[in-house]
Design an enzyme around this catalytic site. Sequence first.
Site, PDB file in Angstrom:
ATOM      1  N   TYR A  66     -36.127   5.911 -24.617  1.00 32.94           N
ATOM      2  CA  TYR A  66     -36.205   7.210 -25.456  1.00 32.94           C
ATOM      3  C   TYR A  66     -36.476   8.246 -25.162  1.00 32.94           C
ATOM      4  O   TYR A  66     -37.245   8.449 -24.340  1.00 32.94           O
ATOM      5  CB  TYR A  66     -37.502   6.650 -26.024  1.00 32.94           C
ATOM      6  CG  TYR A  66     -37.735   5.391 -26.909  1.00 32.94           C
ATOM      7  CD1 TYR A  66     -36.549   4.612 -27.432  1.00 32.94           C
ATOM      8  CD2 TYR A  66     -38.577   4.798 -26.690  1.00 32.94           C
ATOM      9  CE1 TYR A  66     -36.441   3.382 -27.220  1.00 32.94           C
ATOM     10  CE2 TYR A  66     -38.676   3.444 -27.896  1.00 32.94           C
ATOM     11  CZ  TYR A  66     -37.848   2.634 -28.350  1.00 32.94           C
ATOM     12  OH  TYR A  66     -38.009   1.479 -28.672  1.00 32.94           O
ATOM     13  N   LEU A 225     -40.145   0.239 -41.883  1.00 29.75           N
ATOM     14  CA  LEU A 225     -40.877   1.529 -42.989  1.00 29.75           C
ATOM     15  C   LEU A 225     -38.706   1.684 -42.891  1.00 29.75           C
ATOM     16  O   LEU A 225     -38.112   2.784 -43.719  1.00 29.75           O
ATOM     17  CB  LEU A 225     -41.376   2.193 -42.438  1.00 29.75           C
ATOM     18  CG  LEU A 225     -42.456   2.361 -42.565  1.00 29.75           C
ATOM     19  CD1 LEU A 225     -43.151   3.721 -42.011  1.00 29.75           C
ATOM     20  CD2 LEU A 225     -43.102   1.996 -44.176  1.00 29.75           C
ATOM     21  N   GLY A 226     -37.944   0.215 -42.363  1.00 30.55           N
ATOM     22  CA  GLY A 226     -36.144   0.478 -42.516  1.00 30.55           C
ATOM     23  C   GLY A 226     -36.262   1.907 -42.159  1.00 30.55           C
ATOM     24  O   GLY A 226     -35.454   3.153 -42.697  1.00 30.55           O
ATOM     25  N   ARG A 227     -36.342   3.109 -40.799  1.00 31.13           N
ATOM     26  CA  ARG A 227     -36.439   4.334 -40.775  1.00 31.13           C
ATOM     27  C   ARG A 227     -36.424   4.967 -41.472  1.00 31.13           C
ATOM     28  O   ARG A 227     -36.469   6.224 -41.493  1.00 31.13           O
ATOM     29  CB  ARG A 227     -35.178   4.240 -39.531  1.00 31.13           C
ATOM     30  CG  ARG A 227     -34.503   3.231 -38.961  1.00 31.13           C
ATOM     31  CD  ARG A 227     -33.001   3.461 -38.486  1.00 31.13           C
ATOM     32  NE  ARG A 227     -33.358   2.018 -37.393  1.00 31.13           N
ATOM     33  CZ  ARG A 227     -33.273   2.683 -36.398  1.00 31.13           C
ATOM     34  NH1 ARG A 227     -33.342   3.335 -35.702  1.00 31.13           N
ATOM     35  NH2 ARG A 227     -32.684   1.067 -35.258  1.00 31.13           N
ATOM     36  N   GLY A 228     -38.043   4.906 -42.237  1.00 28.32           N
ATOM     37  CA  GLY A 228     -38.052   5.724 -42.467  1.00 28.32           C
ATOM     38  C   GLY A 228     -37.871   5.499 -44.767  1.00 28.32           C
ATOM     39  O   GLY A 228     -38.515   6.297 -44.989  1.00 28.32           O
ATOM     40  N   LEU A 230     -37.618   3.314 -46.408  1.00 28.94           N
ATOM     41  CA  LEU A 230     -38.199   3.363 -47.193  1.00 28.94           C
ATOM     42  C   LEU A 230     -39.226   3.611 -47.576  1.00 28.94           C
ATOM     43  O   LEU A 230     -40.512   3.022 -48.953  1.00 28.94           O
ATOM     44  CB  LEU A 230     -38.925   1.609 -47.198  1.00 28.94           C
ATOM     45  CG  LEU A 230     -37.259   0.524 -46.424  1.00 28.94           C
ATOM     46  CD1 LEU A 230     -38.294  -1.388 -45.708  1.00 28.94           C
ATOM     47  CD2 LEU A 230     -37.289  -0.289 -47.707  1.00 28.94           C
ATOM     48  N   THR A 231     -40.232   4.843 -47.270  1.00 30.42           N
ATOM     49  CA  THR A 231     -41.460   5.095 -47.796  1.00 30.42           C
ATOM     50  C   THR A 231     -40.923   6.184 -49.335  1.00 30.42           C
ATOM     51  O   THR A 231     -42.000   6.525 -49.865  1.00 30.42           O
ATOM     52  CB  THR A 231     -41.710   6.429 -46.845  1.00 30.42           C
ATOM     53  OG1 THR A 231     -40.605   7.090 -46.647  1.00 30.42           O
ATOM     54  CG2 THR A 231     -42.044   5.145 -45.388  1.00 30.42           C
TER      55      THR A 231
HETATM   56  N1  NAP Z   1     -36.289  -2.815 -30.025  1.00 28.64           N
HETATM   57  C1  NAP Z   1     -35.762  -1.966 -30.590  1.00 28.64           C
HETATM   58  O1  NAP Z   1     -34.425  -2.297 -30.578  1.00 28.64           O
HETATM   59  C2  NAP Z   1     -35.995  -0.855 -31.367  1.00 28.64           C
HETATM   60  C3  NAP Z   1     -35.139   0.122 -32.220  1.00 28.64           C
HETATM   61  C4  NAP Z   1     -35.892   0.879 -32.764  1.00 28.64           C
HETATM   62  C5  NAP Z   1     -37.153   0.915 -32.944  1.00 28.64           C
HETATM   63  N2  NAP Z   1     -37.495   0.745 -32.353  1.00 28.64           N
HETATM   64  C6  NAP Z   1     -39.395   0.445 -31.944  1.00 28.64           C
HETATM   65  O2  NAP Z   1     -39.938   0.370 -32.980  1.00 28.64           O
HETATM   66  C7  NAP Z   1     -40.581   1.967 -34.026  1.00 28.64           C
HETATM   67  C8  NAP Z   1     -40.504   1.735 -34.956  1.00 28.64           C
HETATM   68  O3  NAP Z   1     -39.420   1.873 -35.504  1.00 28.64           O
HETATM   69  P1  NAP Z   1     -38.631   3.427 -36.095  1.00 28.64           P
HETATM   70  O4  NAP Z   1     -39.381   4.877 -35.908  1.00 28.64           O
HETATM   71  O5  NAP Z   1     -37.418   3.559 -36.095  1.00 28.64           O
HETATM   72  O6  NAP Z   1     -38.355   3.415 -37.863  1.00 28.64           O
HETATM   73  P2  NAP Z   1     -40.112   3.139 -38.698  1.00 28.64           P
HETATM   74  O7  NAP Z   1     -41.054   3.130 -37.986  1.00 28.64           O
HETATM   75  O8  NAP Z   1     -39.614   1.988 -40.202  1.00 28.64           O
HETATM   76  O9  NAP Z   1     -39.819   4.564 -40.078  1.00 28.64           O
HETATM   77  C9  NAP Z   1     -40.112   6.145 -39.301  1.00 28.64           C
HETATM   78  C10 NAP Z   1     -40.026   7.171 -40.071  1.00 28.64           C
HETATM   79  O10 NAP Z   1     -40.584   6.990 -41.024  1.00 28.64           O
HETATM   80  C11 NAP Z   1     -41.277   7.914 -41.347  1.00 28.64           C
HETATM   81  N3  NAP Z   1     -42.247   7.960 -41.839  1.00 28.64           N
HETATM   82  C12 NAP Z   1     -43.358   6.888 -40.494  1.00 28.64           C
HETATM   83  N4  NAP Z   1     -44.691   6.641 -41.834  1.00 28.64           N
HETATM   84  C13 NAP Z   1     -44.676   7.111 -42.924  1.00 28.64           C
HETATM   85  C14 NAP Z   1     -45.283   7.465 -44.337  1.00 28.64           C
HETATM   86  N5  NAP Z   1     -46.555   6.664 -44.343  1.00 28.64           N
HETATM   87  N6  NAP Z   1     -45.104   7.669 -45.662  1.00 28.64           N
HETATM   88  C15 NAP Z   1     -43.387   8.626 -44.915  1.00 28.64           C
HETATM   89  N7  NAP Z   1     -43.024   8.592 -43.868  1.00 28.64           N
HETATM   90  C16 NAP Z   1     -43.288   7.705 -42.937  1.00 28.64           C
HETATM   91  C17 NAP Z   1     -40.959   8.923 -39.522  1.00 28.64           C
HETATM   92  O11 NAP Z   1     -41.405  10.340 -40.919  1.00 28.64           O
HETATM   93  P3  NAP Z   1     -42.020  11.218 -39.086  1.00 28.64           P
HETATM   94  O12 NAP Z   1     -41.254  11.022 -37.565  1.00 28.64           O
HETATM   95  O13 NAP Z   1     -41.758  12.525 -39.507  1.00 28.64           O
HETATM   96  O14 NAP Z   1     -43.742  11.532 -38.965  1.00 28.64           O
HETATM   97  C18 NAP Z   1     -40.302   8.186 -39.402  1.00 28.64           C
HETATM   98  O15 NAP Z   1     -38.895   9.520 -39.475  1.00 28.64           O
HETATM   99  C19 NAP Z   1     -40.097   3.276 -32.474  1.00 28.64           C
HETATM  100  O16 NAP Z   1     -40.519   3.965 -32.874  1.00 28.64           O
HETATM  101  C20 NAP Z   1     -39.547   2.455 -31.427  1.00 28.64           C
HETATM  102  O17 NAP Z   1     -40.500   1.986 -31.100  1.00 28.64           O
HETATM  103  C21 NAP Z   1     -37.465  -0.454 -31.763  1.00 28.64           C
END
Ligand code: NAP
Length: 348
Positions: A66, A225-228, A230-231
């Site tokens: 990252y 959250l489906g990368r945001g 689903l919010t």
């Molecule tokens: N193992 C793997 O291959 C892999 C792959 C992907 C992710 N991950 C891990 O999983 C974690 C989470 O996944 P992700 O970041 O991809 O996706 P996520 O958690 O599904 O969604 C993150 C996104 O949602 C937004 N968000 C978060 N909470 C919200 C709320 N309450 N209301 C509105 N928007 C909201 C964030 O906005 P803002 O950032 O603008 O606040 C960001 O754009 C990552 O940080 C990483 O540690 C692992």
Amino acid sequence: MSSAPPTEIPTIELGVPGDKVKVPRIGFGCMGLSSTYGASDDGESLKTLNHALDVGSNFIDSADVYGCGHNERLIAQLLRDRRDDVFLCTKFGSAFTEPPPGNTDTFHKFLKGVDGTPEYVLQAASDSLRRLNVDKIDLYYQHRVDKNVPIEETVGAMAELVKAGKVRYLGLSECSAETLRRAYKVHPIAAVQVEYNCWSLDIEQNGLLEACRELGVTVVAYSPLGRGFLTGQIRKFEDLPDTDSRRSHPRFQPESFHHNIKLVEAFEEMSAKKGCKPGQLALAWVLAQDPNLIVIPGTKRIKYLDENVASGQVHISDAENKQIRDIINSIPISGDRYPEVHMKKLDN
Ligand SMILES: NC(=O)c1ccc[n+]([C@@H]2O[C@H](COP(=O)([O-])OP(=O)(O)OC[C@H]3O[C@@H](n4cnc5c(N)ncnc54)[C@H](OP(=O)(O)O)[C@@H]3O)[C@@H](O)[C@H]2O)c1
């Protein structure tokens, strides 16, 4: 409920036979703090990370790749005064060269590909420990399975790290059920990290969830959250900043977006009736799918963090679980969950 300060996060026990630890079921994903989803600001990120610890969401998920080292160096600043407050998770497996200090270039230029060779495992762990400035990682995952290296060899090297006291627990990410079973024979695996949310149900269909249940392995649901999406905060492709990696994701392309937004609309309708946010409903639903499961939503903001943590208080009844399942089944998702180049790296 929606934005009230969290009260208490439910917990579970994670670990291996004979060595378990209590962790919150709502952890914190740090990927977005290294400019994955548009620009990030280290000062703000540290405030959010500290807040996560203050409210008990101390299952902190990073990876060496990252920001090509940036994320771990950022977390080192959190750990400096609060190491004992953190359950520290990081990953290796996507090799890269560290960009020069002050790099403003895209990180893709520094990526080298998947590497699961024993020599690389030991080197990557040593690099992560240096960047994090700690003696021990609590949970160390292989980020992507190297299809050219037998999993027994990779996990054999990971087991050496446990023996040397540099790592407490081992994990795999995006592995197949068969890989998990083979790995487990070499050394107990504490957790499997995989995408699991209302629009990515692969784990239910490919036998991985069943294998985790059988072996007692905790599922760590990433992108819950489906990368945001689903919010409901992202309404169209153009809402994504120019530098946002989601611009290359099939599900966010305009033609798919237009279709997939129906899922969000259904969640918005149901969450409004229930008195919570759609994102909270999405998180609570994933949590309701298995008792030995953790979600790790990511955010740059304290406000969203509080909302996400409060989803631990959102109860999903059996009837609601069925209702959500019916919604999911009635809206087939358009587009793969990764661009083609990344889909090929998954261990199917
Ligand atoms: N193992 C793997 O291959 C892999 C792959 C992907 C992710 N991950 C891990 O999983 C974690 C989470 O996944 P992700 O970041 O991809 O996706 P996520 O958690 O599904 O969604 C993150 C996104 O949602 C937004 N968000 C978060 N909470 C919200 C709320 N309450 N209301 C509105 N928007 C909201 C964030 O906005 P803002 O950032 O603008 O606040 C960001 O754009 C990552 O940080 C990483 O540690 C692992």
